[in-house]
Design an enzyme around this catalytic site. Structure first.
Site, short mmCIF file in Angstrom:
data_model
loop_
_atom_site.label_atom_id
_atom_site.label_comp_id
_atom_site.label_asym_id
_atom_site.label_seq_id
_atom_site.Cartn_x
_atom_site.Cartn_y
_atom_site.Cartn_z
N ARG A 202 10.70 -47.26 27.03
CA ARG A 202 10.70 -47.79 28.40
C ARG A 202 9.44 -48.59 28.67
NH1 ARG A 202 5.74 -46.11 30.85
NH2 ARG A 202 5.65 -43.87 31.19
N GLU B 130 7.75 -44.47 40.03
CA GLU B 130 6.30 -44.67 40.08
C GLU B 130 5.93 -46.16 40.03
OE1 GLU B 130 4.00 -41.94 37.57
OE2 GLU B 130 2.86 -43.70 36.95
N ARG C 13 11.42 -49.28 36.08
CA ARG C 13 11.21 -48.76 34.73
C ARG C 13 12.44 -49.25 33.97
NH1 ARG C 13 7.37 -44.09 34.31
NH2 ARG C 13 5.54 -45.13 35.16
N CYS D 55 -0.04 -46.58 37.93
CA CYS D 55 -1.00 -45.65 37.33
C CYS D 55 -1.78 -46.36 36.23
CB CYS D 55 -0.25 -44.45 36.75
SG CYS D 55 -1.35 -43.19 36.07
N THR E 229 -2.90 -45.24 33.68
CA THR E 229 -2.54 -44.75 32.33
C THR E 229 -1.49 -45.64 31.68
OG1 THR E 229 -0.78 -43.32 33.16
CG2 THR E 229 -2.96 -42.32 32.94
N ARG F 95 6.34 -46.60 26.95
CA ARG F 95 6.36 -45.27 26.33
C ARG F 95 7.56 -45.24 25.40
NH1 ARG F 95 7.35 -39.62 26.56
NH2 ARG F 95 9.02 -39.71 28.12
N ARG G 246 5.84 -33.91 25.73
CA ARG G 246 6.41 -33.63 27.05
C ARG G 246 7.60 -32.70 26.88
NH1 ARG G 246 6.21 -39.28 30.65
NH2 ARG G 246 3.97 -39.57 30.46
N GLU H 47 7.99 -35.61 31.82
CA GLU H 47 6.64 -35.14 32.17
C GLU H 47 6.72 -33.92 33.09
OE1 GLU H 47 4.44 -38.02 34.43
OE2 GLU H 47 2.60 -37.57 33.32
#
Ligand code: ADP
Ligand code: ARG
Length: 461
Positions: free
Chosen positions: A217, A323, A327, A371, A373, A380, A411, A416
């Site tokens: 993703r 988020e 995505r 984020c 990160t 990911r 995870r 998550e």
């Protein structure tokens, strides 16, 4: 000396100046003046020395600007807590600021691994205008209210990373373990990537594995909306509407449908349908249950403006309103990682070619995500893999201990913050997203799985 000025050179020079202007606007006056003065002196020297091309002058200017900025900020950026400033903000009449600043300062002591808490500077905060203070407080509120955060902040606007550069550049460097000012470069080309098998195939059967559930993703945000933490309900609805126009185009090519959680939406789905999509790993979990997202404002107005497009064959999915605005992912049970990686690249190209869809992107940080990160690739790449020996105690503790030095994250089966599968199935993905290419990430997944297979075998003995 007369040097030919190419359009590319002009573009990068103006990009650099733009970024410098943004960065200096968030420095104190003295630091900004020192940076600009130093830069001016350097420019004169650089041009006088008549480099072979202006491109290299621009590159050198950028490097020097970074260095001068670091020097200029040196005295200004102090992460210790000044008692008078703490009292000033803890007693603020603005309850949001009072709670946020007192808690983030407290977390410096109680939770030093909260990167936002440890790198927050109350002096830097004090140097900002009232409006900028409110904006930065919104970015760090998640880490303030959730002291156990690892990262602890989210950007509210794509420009926050530059506007609040003294804070964000440090947080990004600390999390991604790269020098401050490192630039991200996007590259999906697998050829020549270290660790790639000679035939270019990331084939899991060569590692002795059966078909696994594979998923890649990327997080993407639309440049014409605020990031999710700062969106109003009306913004969320407008964004969903905009994406529905794009989904009509995708449906022509890939089939499938959009599933909306917005009450009254023509594509609205029932609770049972939503739960089935979550169980099938196609849709995201209820965001209002996630206190990190809730305190960042990212989960606000749930479930308004949220949904997912799923292609006819179920293998290409776009989440709306989690988020990140989007995505975008490809998923399949199979043995060759290239399948999902290549399919995602093709699908992404199609999405990007849709008129009116422009992804937020930074010359420094690559694709901009909520984020820090996820900055850079926003990627990911994961597999669901059985590790019964490393999870023999029913937890992921041993698996995490083995995976961390391998550069892998572990995870749970539902993503998550969820538990591992009863049969020891875990979600494995390379941790790096920034200053690494897309091609390197998927190759790192393959190499990581290979190493983990060996660790799992050792754990049996
Ligand atoms: P993200 O990957 O977007 O950061 P999560 O970790 O929360 O978000 O995962 C989202 C969903 O994707 C979860 O249902 C998770 O189980 C699913 N998922 C992740 N990797 C895989 C995979 N390799 N195969 C199947 N589902 C996966
Ligand atoms: N905000 C949480 C923390 O700081 C999660 C960060 C990483 N995960 C994410 N989904 N962005 O620990």
């Amino acid at each position: 000396c007369a040097l030919p000025i190419s359009a590319t050179t002009m573009a990068s020079a103006s990009r650099m100046l733009r970024s410098l202007r943004l960065r200096s606007s968030s420095l104190s006056k003295a630091a900004a003046a020192a940076t600009v003065a130093g830069l001016g002196a350097f420019s004169v020297n650089a041009v006088a020395s008549c480099e072979p091309g202006l491109d290299s002058v621009v590159t050198r200017l950028e490097k020097v600007a970074n260095r001068l900025e670091a020097i200029a900020e040196g005295g200004d950026y102090d992460t210790s807590v000044d008692a008078a400033l703490l009292a000033k903000y803890s007693n603020s009449s603005d309850g949001y600021i009072a709670s946020c600043i007192s808690k983030i300062c407290a977390a410096k002591v109680t939770n030093p691994s909260n990167i936002t808490a440890s790198l927050f500077s109350i002096k830097y905060f004090d140097s900002l205008s009232e409006a900028a203070q409110k904006a930065l407080a919104m970015c760090i509120n998640s880490g303030a209210q959730n002291a156990d955060s690892g990262m602890g902040c989210y950007a509210m606007s794509p420009t926050d990373y530059d506007t609040y550069g003294p804070f964000f550049s440090r947080v990004i460097a600390a999390y991604h373990k790269v020098p401050r000012g490192s630039k991200h470069v996007t590259d999906w080309n697998l050829s020549g990537v270290e660790g790639l098998p000679e035939d270019g195939q990331l084939d899991l059967t060569k590692l002795g594995l059966p078909a696994l559930s594979m998923r890649v993703r990327v997080g993407r945000n639309l440049s014409d909306f605020k990031l999710p933490g700062a969106m109003s309900a009306a913004d969320r609805l407008r964004m969903e509407q905009k994406m529905c126009v794009a989904f009509e185009k995708l449906k022509q090519k890939f089939g499938g449908r959009y599933h909306s959680l917005t009450p009254g939406h023509p594509d609205h789905i029932t609770n049972d349908e939503y739960n089935a999509l979550v169980k099938g790993h196609k849709m995201f979990k209820d965001m209002s249950d996630d206190s990190y997202l809730a305190d960042a404002g990212i989960a606000s107005d749930w479930p308004v403006g949220r949904g997912c497009y799923v292609s006819g064959d179920g293998g290409f999915i776009i989440w709306v309103g989690e988020e990140d605005h989007l995505r975008i992912m490809c998923m399949n049970k199979g043995t060759v990682l290239n399948e999902v990686f290549d399919r995602l690249k093709t699908a992404l190209d199609t999405v990007e070619s849709i008129e009116g869809l422009k992804f937020a992107h930074s010359d420094t940080y690559g694709y901009v995500t909520s984020c820090p990160t996820n900055l850079g690739t926003g990627m990911r790449a994961s597999v669901h893999m059985k590790c019964p020996n490393l999870t023999a105690d029913g937890t992921d503790a041993a698996c995490k201990a083995v995976c961390k030095p391998l550069g892998l994250s572990v995870r749970g089966l539902g993503g998550e913050h969820t538990p591992i599968g009863a049969d020891g199935t875990v979600d494995i993905s390379p941790s790096a997203r920034f200053c690494i290419s897309e091609a390197q990430i998927v190759t790192a997944l393959y190499t990581g799985i290979k190493n983990l297979v060996a660790e799992e075998a050792t754990a049996k003995k």
